[in-house]
Write a protein that holds these residues in place. Structure first.
Motif, short mmCIF file in Angstrom:
data_model
loop_
_atom_site.label_atom_id
_atom_site.label_comp_id
_atom_site.label_asym_id
_atom_site.label_seq_id
_atom_site.Cartn_x
_atom_site.Cartn_y
_atom_site.Cartn_z
N ALA A 78 0.83 -1.23 0.16
CA ALA A 78 0.00 0.59 -0.33
C ALA A 78 0.89 1.11 0.02
O ALA A 78 1.07 1.91 -0.49
N ALA A 79 2.12 1.30 0.86
CA ALA A 79 2.86 2.43 0.78
C ALA A 79 3.74 2.51 -0.13
O ALA A 79 4.16 3.31 -0.49
N GLY A 80 3.92 1.31 -1.22
CA GLY A 80 4.65 1.24 -2.28
C GLY A 80 6.23 1.53 -2.04
O GLY A 80 6.98 2.18 -2.08
N ARG A 81 6.84 0.95 -1.08
CA ARG A 81 8.00 0.48 -0.64
C ARG A 81 8.01 -0.70 -0.36
O ARG A 81 7.09 -1.63 -0.19
N PRO A 82 9.75 -1.56 -0.34
CA PRO A 82 9.92 -2.82 -0.15
C PRO A 82 9.74 -3.13 1.52
O PRO A 82 9.64 -2.06 2.45
N GLU A 83 9.53 -4.44 1.50
CA GLU A 83 8.82 -4.96 2.84
C GLU A 83 10.29 -4.53 3.75
O GLU A 83 9.88 -4.93 5.07
N THR A 84 11.66 -4.51 3.37
CA THR A 84 12.44 -4.34 4.06
C THR A 84 13.05 -3.22 4.78
O THR A 84 13.65 -2.57 5.51
N ALA A 85 11.90 -2.07 4.46
CA ALA A 85 12.41 -0.24 4.48
C ALA A 85 11.70 -0.79 6.16
O ALA A 85 10.92 -1.49 6.92
N LEU A 91 5.57 4.41 7.85
CA LEU A 91 4.50 4.51 7.44
C LEU A 91 4.20 6.53 6.90
O LEU A 91 3.33 6.77 6.99
N VAL A 92 5.57 6.74 7.32
CA VAL A 92 5.23 8.22 5.73
C VAL A 92 4.84 7.97 4.98
O VAL A 92 3.64 8.79 3.76
N ALA A 93 5.47 7.12 3.97
CA ALA A 93 4.74 6.62 2.45
C ALA A 93 3.40 6.42 2.62
O ALA A 93 3.51 6.74 1.91
N LEU A 94 3.06 5.87 3.96
CA LEU A 94 2.00 5.20 3.48
C LEU A 94 1.15 6.80 3.69
O LEU A 94 -0.44 7.05 2.57
N VAL A 95 1.51 8.05 4.90
CA VAL A 95 0.69 8.76 4.93
C VAL A 95 0.75 9.54 3.73
O VAL A 95 -0.01 10.13 2.87
#
Length: 617
Positions: A78-85, A91-95
């Protein structure tokens, strides 16, 4: 965290003072940072063996996290980031991608703060079940947020005012509203809510409250299989850590079931098996060594055993837990050596099962609403107990089903609070505080009062489960011994599924925790899964109190509760005398332990507090 409004600059000195008040949370170090009016810092115990710098993205957004995110693959997608983030990066990417609405995906045991300098907005949030505490207060133009109230009460600042109603409610093991603390103007952020500060204005709003899904239509076999799947998923998430994990087990149903599921998940997923740890109480009735031996043999594992100390020094209200004296924390303190030796940073606990699986008292009308008259009569217990008591239970259920809550409160509300038990040693004013608090609790629970028992259960959970400050105590005590606690039974997926099920599947008149027992029977010996006896710890708590009787007597002789006008003069010493015998402690032990915890707490906070309004001030 400190946020200065009115165009003022950040106050790093305030953050440094706040961190000094919660240094027991900083096993792995601390950090401080500032941006415009925003200053923050943290002392962390992490599931990883190192402390990362606070996350800052290219736009200057800053995020601090206490706890952990569950279901990382879903959140990362949902955040468009790898699971290793890292959790803060997710959280920042999700918002950034979805706005505040994106936080509805969030699961886990987590509290967080995000600062966005471009729009001068601060977001603070707390997980759905409120496992991770978060408190806030306003002082003039300053907004302060912390994981513990202690960080919001700083030396040299104007004294706080004691919240006498909250203190009185704690003495009867209740809480009026979940936002109340023992200090006026120091508030707990509600579970599943956000505190948003934007351009000088503050608001509190829900982002991930408990979702009350209607009955999914599962039969009895499907219900316990679905619950096991949810509990296994929660346990698997709790095992995710880059450092060793332990599970504290007794011989009871709750912790042994979690341990069995965790071992199974670790073996199937290729994760390291958690260390199982048990506390032994030599010479006490509460010792469950025979059951932990059966558990170890059945699972094919070794269990580390720690003898709980009996010396009086172990129970004196000193050290990292002196702010909330409880005999049950002596075993935790005794475990510090083992936890440090094994580098344990995550502790999985079976706490929460009692609050979730034991009957709520609303099963009669819930089963009536489902048209199951036979089971409703069984829950009313017309045959096994006093027929008159069973008839009253049935009549009360019918009244709750027919008469709206507002009408019931107008007719019976005050009489109801007066009929409920209050300790005899409370003053008339102390009892008035309890009555007022219970009225506030009824008002808070009003949205749940006219619906079936699963919604009422959700309201009870939201209103502060298992007595006042319990989750706060569990969080602080785990950090004080250098680890992070995780609670699979309080995973929102488990709670939401269980509360959605037909009461006929959730509860059984013959067996408490029937669904959990069916799950346990597939993984544990029958002697554990179908135990009828429940170990009681009165003998241990009695030892914890009377091992330090001179200290307790000094506290009760100069009682802060008496000075506040809540307890009657001389009554607490009499309470201590009456509880000395085993029979006396069985009936009065919870009151004695509650008073002792309050007296220790009040003395620690007295230099920083002014007394609230009362008749004897």
């Amino acid at each position: 965290m400190s946020l200065t409004g009115g165009g003022g600059a950040a106050r790093p000195d305030v953050v440094t003072a706040m961190l000094a008040r919660i240094e027991h949370r900083a096993r792995d170090g601390s950090a401080r940072f500032a941006s415009g009016p925003f200053a923050a810092g943290y002392g962390r115990t992490r599931a990883k063996g190192v402390v990362e710098e606070p996350f800052t993205d290219d736009a200057g957004r800053i995020c601090v996290v206490d706890g952990w995110i569950a279901s990382r693959s879903e959140i990362a997608a949902a955040a468009g980031r790898p699971e290793t983030a890292s959790d803060p990066e997710l959280l920042v990417a999700l918002v950034s991608r979805h706005g505040l609405a994106g936080l509805s995906w969030l699961r886990g045991e987590i509290a967080f703060v995000i600062w966005d300098p471009a729009i001068e907005r601060m977001i603070a949030g707390r997980d759905t079940m409120g496992v991770k505490p978060l408190f806030y207060t306003e002082r003039g133009d300053d907004l302060r947020i912390a994981s513990e109230p202690a960080a919001l009460v700083l030396p040299g600042e104007p004294k706080r005012t004691l919240h006498t109603r909250a203190i009185a409610m704690a003495l009867v093991e209740e809480v009026a509203t979940p936002a109340e603390t023992w200090l006026e103007n120091v508030h707990a952020l509600l579970p599943g809510h956000l505190l948003v500060w934007e351009r000088g204005r503050m608001r509190v709003e829900p982002f991930r409250p408990l979702s009350m899904v209607r009955d999914p239509g599962l039969n009895a076999n499907e219900a316990d299989l679905a619950l096991e799947a949810a509990l296994r998923a929660a346990t698997r998430d709790a095992l995710e850590a880059d450092a060793p994990v332990c599970i504290f087990v007794s011989g009871g149903l709750d912790s042994t079931t979690v341990a069995a599921l965790a071992i199974a998940e670790a073996r199937e997923s290729g994760l390291p098996e958690p260390l199982l740890v048990t506390w032994r109480y030599p010479g006490m009735e509460c010792d469950e060594g025979e059951y932990t031996v059966q558990l170890a043999k059945h699972l094919g594992v070794e269990i580390a055993s720690i003898d709980v100390p009996r010396s009086s020094e172990a129970y004196e209200p000193t050290g990292p837990l002196d702010f909330m004296h409880e005999g049950s924390f002596a075993p935790l303190v005794a475990s510090v050596g083992l936890l440090r030796e094994k580098d344990i940073r995550v502790m999985i606990s079976g706490i929460g099962a009692d609050e979730l699986f034991i009957t709520t008292g609303f099963e009669v009308e819930a089963t009536l609403a489902h048209g199951d008259i036979r089971r409703a009569l069984a829950f009313a217990d017309l045959s096994r107990s006093s027929p008159a008591r069973g008839a009253r239970r049935l009549a009360a259920a019918l009244a709750r089903a027919v008469i709206p809550a507002g009408v019931r409160e107008q007719v019976w509300g005050r009489r109801w609070t007066e009929r409920m038990d209050s300790p005899a040693w409370l003053t008339p004013w102390g009892r008035a505080l309890v009555h007022e608090g219970r009225a506030a609790k009824r008002a808070f629970l009003r949205p749940w009062n006219d619906v079936a028992s699963q919604e009422y259960l959700a309201g009870e959970l939201a209103a502060g489960w298992q007595g006042p400050r319990m989750l706060e105590q569990l969080d602080i005590s785990s950090h004080a011994v250098g680890a992070m606690a995780r609670f699979p039974y309080l995973d929102a997926r488990v709670v939401e599924l269980f509360t959605s099920l037909d009461p006929a599947h959730r509860y059984d008149p013959e067996w408490q925790k029937i669904l959990l027992r069916r799950i346990a029977a597939r993984h544990l010996p029958a002697s554990i899964a179908w135990r009828r006896d429940k170990t009681l710890f009165e003998d241990f708590y009695r030892h914890a109190v009377y091992a330090i009787e001179p200290t307790v007597r000094r506290l009760f002789e100069t009682s802060e509760l008496e000075r506040l006008g809540i307890a009657q003069p001389g009554s607490l010493l009499e309470l201590l005398r009456q509880g000395r015998s085993p029979d006396g402690f069985q009936s009065l032990g919870r009151q004695i332990c509650g008073v002792l915890a309050a007296e220790v707490w009040l003395r620690k906070w007295a230099p920083h507090c002014a007394h609230g309004q009362g008749p004897r001030l």
